[in-house]
Design an enzyme around this catalytic site. Structure first.
Site: not given
Ligand code: GRF
Length: 202
Positions: A11, A64, A106, A108, A144, A173
């Site tokens: 997270g 799902r 999202n 990615h 994606d 990110e």
């Molecule tokens: C990471 O590989 C990130 O690049 C992708 O999700 C994975 C975990 O992210 N977005 P987080 O630390 O759980 O936010």
């Protein structure tokens, strides 16, 4: 605006988003929801005073739709205006996505449209790319694939491994996602591009 954040693991993106909404910001986190009760991000969210919930996907096996029905319950109880997938590792059905069309984001870890799916950093290195990065996009039924709202670029360096590249992309990110969320929450549109040290909008 009420933002629900969906996570699967540590997270770190959720923390960055939640921290960015503290203070003068039109949005607030209303729920952190995980598909794994052991997700490390749940404790971090609790420590930040954010409501949390977890729906373990494993008892549902390959069903799902049943998993998503269970996920919808705490999600709708939080009355979100926006949903931010942040390190959420389950593929969502088109039916689930359709409920939130235009209101689900999202992040990615590649420069989409390159490298949809998994193992993005290894694939960029294998391809000999000199630039890599991450993308925030609107979630649409195809994986994606939705409209791109922001991208951040980092160099791929000689001798990079998937781990060293991931370590360079992840902090970007944490800058890109909050910046895009703020713009979306303000009702602004337009592509946001970040490169090392700079913020620019095209
Ligand atoms: C990471 O590989 C990130 O690049 C992708 O999700 C994975 C975990 O992210 N977005 P987080 O630390 O759980 O936010």
């Amino acid at each position: 605006l009420r933002v629900a954040i969906l996570i699967s693991g540590s997270g770190s993106n959720m923390v960055a988003l939640a921290q960015s909404m503290q203070g003068d910001h039109p949005a607030r986190p209303c729920l952190v929801l995980a598909n794994d009760p052991a997700a490390g991000g749940l404790r971090k969210a609790e420590d930040m005073g954010i409501a949390t919930a977890a729906v373990d996907h494993r008892p549902f096996g390959g069903d799902r739709a049943a998993f998503e029905d269970a996920l919808l319950r705490p999600l709708m109880d939080a009355h979100p205006d926006l949903i931010a997938l942040a390190g959420f590792m389950r593929v969502l059905t088109p039916e689930f996505v359709a409920r939130f069309e235009g209101r689900m984001l999202n992040i990615h870890p590649s420069l989409l449209p390159k490298y949809r799916g998994l193992n993005t950093h290894a694939r960029a290195i294998a391809a000999g790319d000199t630039v890599a990065g991450c993308t925030v996009h609107e979630v649409t039924p195809a994986l994606d694939d939705g409209p791109i709202l922001g991208q951040a670029r980092v160099p791929v360096l000689q001798g990079d491994t998937a781990e060293s590249l991931a370590a360079r992309v992840l902090p970007m990110e944490h800058r890109l996602y909050p910046a895009v969320l703020r713009r979306v929450a303000m009702g602004e549109r337009g592509l946001l591009t970040l490169t090392d040290g700079m913020v620019g909008s095209a």
